[in-house]
Design an enzyme around this catalytic site. Structure first.
Site, PDB file in Angstrom:
ATOM      1  N   ALA A   2       0.925  -1.164   0.016  1.00 39.90           N
ATOM      2  CA  ALA A   2      -0.174   0.063  -0.014  1.00 39.90           C
ATOM      3  C   ALA A   2       0.931   1.162   0.091  1.00 39.90           C
ATOM      4  O   ALA A   2       0.634   2.308  -0.635  1.00 39.90           O
ATOM      5  CB  ALA A   2      -0.990  -0.006   1.207  1.00 39.90           C
ATOM      6  N   VAL A   3       1.944   1.172   0.503  1.00 36.78           N
ATOM      7  CA  VAL A   3       2.704   2.409   0.868  1.00 36.78           C
ATOM      8  C   VAL A   3       3.441   2.757  -0.621  1.00 36.78           C
ATOM      9  O   VAL A   3       3.394   3.616  -1.217  1.00 36.78           O
ATOM     10  CB  VAL A   3       3.867   2.003   1.977  1.00 36.78           C
ATOM     11  CG1 VAL A   3       5.059   3.184   1.711  1.00 36.78           C
ATOM     12  CG2 VAL A   3       3.351   2.247   3.404  1.00 36.78           C
ATOM     13  N   ASP A 113       2.012  -9.436  18.537  1.00 36.62           N
ATOM     14  CA  ASP A 113       1.916  -9.283  20.023  1.00 36.62           C
ATOM     15  C   ASP A 113       0.868  -8.552  20.603  1.00 36.62           C
ATOM     16  O   ASP A 113       0.377  -8.229  21.552  1.00 36.62           O
ATOM     17  CB  ASP A 113       3.213  -9.124  20.504  1.00 36.62           C
ATOM     18  CG  ASP A 113       4.347  -9.918  20.490  1.00 36.62           C
ATOM     19  OD1 ASP A 113       4.140 -11.135  20.177  1.00 36.62           O
ATOM     20  OD2 ASP A 113       5.405  -9.409  20.389  1.00 36.62           O
ATOM     21  N   HIS A 201     -13.932 -34.219  31.193  1.00 39.08           N
ATOM     22  CA  HIS A 201     -12.549 -35.118  31.020  1.00 39.08           C
ATOM     23  C   HIS A 201     -11.521 -34.698  29.972  1.00 39.08           C
ATOM     24  O   HIS A 201     -10.410 -35.496  30.053  1.00 39.08           O
ATOM     25  CB  HIS A 201     -12.971 -36.293  31.103  1.00 39.08           C
ATOM     26  CG  HIS A 201     -14.024 -37.068  31.600  1.00 39.08           C
ATOM     27  ND1 HIS A 201     -13.605 -37.367  33.059  1.00 39.08           N
ATOM     28  CD2 HIS A 201     -15.197 -37.334  31.549  1.00 39.08           C
ATOM     29  CE1 HIS A 201     -14.765 -37.820  33.669  1.00 39.08           C
ATOM     30  NE2 HIS A 201     -15.855 -37.599  32.732  1.00 39.08           N
ATOM     31  N   GLU A 209       3.977 -17.077  26.140  1.00 37.41           N
ATOM     32  CA  GLU A 209       5.429 -17.519  26.305  1.00 37.41           C
ATOM     33  C   GLU A 209       6.563 -16.747  27.309  1.00 37.41           C
ATOM     34  O   GLU A 209       6.053 -15.624  27.537  1.00 37.41           O
ATOM     35  CB  GLU A 209       6.041 -17.485  24.854  1.00 37.41           C
ATOM     36  CG  GLU A 209       6.107 -15.871  24.455  1.00 37.41           C
ATOM     37  CD  GLU A 209       6.944 -15.688  23.109  1.00 37.41           C
ATOM     38  OE1 GLU A 209       7.938 -16.297  22.753  1.00 37.41           O
ATOM     39  OE2 GLU A 209       6.769 -14.685  22.387  1.00 37.41           O
ATOM     40  N   HIS A 236       7.035 -20.707  16.026  1.00 36.33           N
ATOM     41  CA  HIS A 236       7.133 -19.483  14.926  1.00 36.33           C
ATOM     42  C   HIS A 236       6.206 -19.844  13.769  1.00 36.33           C
ATOM     43  O   HIS A 236       5.932 -19.296  12.897  1.00 36.33           O
ATOM     44  CB  HIS A 236       8.380 -19.660  14.536  1.00 36.33           C
ATOM     45  CG  HIS A 236       9.435 -18.933  15.394  1.00 36.33           C
ATOM     46  ND1 HIS A 236       9.935 -19.108  16.312  1.00 36.33           N
ATOM     47  CD2 HIS A 236       9.565 -17.293  15.188  1.00 36.33           C
ATOM     48  CE1 HIS A 236      10.770 -18.295  16.814  1.00 36.33           C
ATOM     49  NE2 HIS A 236      10.598 -17.090  16.346  1.00 36.33           N
ATOM     50  N   ILE A 237       5.062 -20.807  13.988  1.00 37.47           N
ATOM     51  CA  ILE A 237       4.134 -21.238  12.953  1.00 37.47           C
ATOM     52  C   ILE A 237       3.042 -20.009  12.915  1.00 37.47           C
ATOM     53  O   ILE A 237       2.467 -19.755  12.060  1.00 37.47           O
ATOM     54  CB  ILE A 237       3.418 -22.518  13.226  1.00 37.47           C
ATOM     55  CG1 ILE A 237       2.640 -22.624  14.460  1.00 37.47           C
ATOM     56  CG2 ILE A 237       4.434 -23.644  12.993  1.00 37.47           C
ATOM     57  CD1 ILE A 237       1.439 -23.782  14.613  1.00 37.47           C
ATOM     58  N   GLN A 238       3.123 -19.479  14.272  1.00 44.74           N
ATOM     59  CA  GLN A 238       2.206 -18.118  14.352  1.00 44.74           C
ATOM     60  C   GLN A 238       2.747 -16.956  13.739  1.00 44.74           C
ATOM     61  O   GLN A 238       2.048 -16.065  13.491  1.00 44.74           O
ATOM     62  CB  GLN A 238       2.024 -17.824  15.882  1.00 44.74           C
ATOM     63  CG  GLN A 238       1.280 -19.143  16.624  1.00 44.74           C
ATOM     64  CD  GLN A 238       1.920 -18.786  17.929  1.00 44.74           C
ATOM     65  OE1 GLN A 238       1.012 -18.158  19.065  1.00 44.74           O
ATOM     66  NE2 GLN A 238       3.033 -19.582  18.512  1.00 44.74           N
ATOM     67  N   ARG A 239       4.046 -16.938  13.155  1.00 49.27           N
ATOM     68  CA  ARG A 239       4.395 -15.863  12.612  1.00 49.27           C
ATOM     69  C   ARG A 239       4.554 -15.774  11.120  1.00 49.27           C
ATOM     70  O   ARG A 239       5.128 -14.769  10.457  1.00 49.27           O
ATOM     71  CB  ARG A 239       5.791 -15.444  13.058  1.00 49.27           C
ATOM     72  CG  ARG A 239       5.874 -15.251  14.620  1.00 49.27           C
ATOM     73  CD  ARG A 239       7.485 -15.110  14.901  1.00 49.27           C
ATOM     74  NE  ARG A 239       8.119 -13.845  14.410  1.00 49.27           N
ATOM     75  CZ  ARG A 239       8.069 -12.808  14.753  1.00 49.27           C
ATOM     76  NH1 ARG A 239       7.707 -12.329  15.742  1.00 49.27           N
ATOM     77  NH2 ARG A 239       8.833 -11.788  13.957  1.00 49.27           N
TER      78      ARG A 239
END
Length: 306
Positions: A2-3, A113, A201, A209, A236-239
């Site tokens: 976009a920039v 984060d 159960h 973390e 790092h799969i989250q990144r």
């Protein structure tokens, strides 16, 4: 993306700096055109790459970066009118240093984060959250099949937003974050034992973390409750991965807004989302603010996840 595209439409010349402040210090940059950012909207990560730069933390390194900026005309409108910095608190701290040294900077918050206090939202959070939710949902299948407790560590770098949102979205039995007081025996062991008496159960315990060793916590839970427990660190799969529609849209809005500020000759600001609107905030004040967890969401998590 976009920039670059909005700047070119406004007849600005755009330079892409590779590897963050390391590239700025070493002059590792090249001109970008509208095709430089083709087919990147659906990709995670950064096409310009990034790198940690200890040299930039020094006065000498900062002065070198300023000199490169001046050579590129950042203070004389020869080539570029300002430096757009996309990142989290570390990137913003660097942008603040440059602003203090007279370099026109615009910050765009990009961090999973969600810990930039002046903004309601940071680019990447929704994608990371959905990645974590999908992984936890898959772990729940095994937990249900084997009557287990899954202890899951999610990222956050000292901030518990990702863990809290994931807990609400996945029905976490307990959510351990830095920002609030937490007692393992009271908030995990007693809660699991109480739930067992009501017929439950299988359990999900979500931990932000850096708080504790989740493998040790899983062993402790099994010892105190008799429920077989396993720990999983999502890491790092989250990144990475395909960004969500929300991230694509907000990133596009923020990028265009950053260029609008530069076109008006406005600098040393952070582009933020506040009350569902894209606005800007003073970059020198942004890092002095502290961001707590959403107390309303904390209450929801405590009420419904029983």
């Amino acid at each position: 993306r976009a920039v670059v595209r909005s700047a070119i439409k406004k007849n600005m010349q755009v330079m892409g700096v590779r590897r963050g402040y390391n590239g700025l210090i070493n002059g590792d940059m090249s001109e970008m055109n509208i095709r430089s950012v083709s087919n990147v909207l659906h990709r995670g990560g950064t096409m310009l790459l990034t790198a940690r730069c200890n040299e930039f933390k020094t006065e000498e390194g900062q002065n070198q970066a300023v000199e490169v900026c001046k050579q590129m005309g950042i203070d004389g409108m020869v080539i570029i009118d300002g430096l757009v910095v996309i990142g989290g608190d570390g990137s913003f701290a660097g942008a603040q240093k440059l602003a203090n040294l007279g370099i026109n900077t615009i910050g765009v918050p990009g961090t999973i984060d969600l810990d930039i206090a002046c903004t309601d939202y940071t680019i990447g959070f929704d994608t990371a959250l959905n990645t974590a939710v999908e992984a936890i949902d898959r772990l729940r299948d095994t937990s249900e099949s084997h009557d287990r407790c899954s202890v899951v560590e999610v990222m956050g770098h000292g901030a518990g937003h990702l863990a809290l949102y994931a807990s609400v979205a996945c029905g976490g039995t307990a959510c351990w974050v830095n920002e609030i007081g937490f007692d393992v025996d009271r908030d995990v062991i007693e809660k699991i034992n109480s739930s067992i008496r009501t017929g439950k159960h299988n359990f999900i315990v979500i931990v932000s973390e850096g708080i504790t060793d989740v493998h040790h916590l899983a062993r402790y839970i099994e010892e105190k409750t008799g429920v077989e427990s396993r720990a999983t660190v999502l890491g790092h799969i989250q990144r990475g991965g395909t960004p969500t529609a929300r991230d694509r849209i907000i990133a596009s809005q923020m990028g265009c807004y950053a260029v609008d500020l530069l076109e008006q000759g406005i600098g040393n600001r952070v582009v933020i989302q506040k009350n569902a609107k894209i606005i800007d905030y003073d970059i020198l004040e942004a890092l002095t603010m502290k961001k707590g967890l959403d107390r309303g969401l904390l209450e929801v998590n405590q009420i419904i996840n029983i």
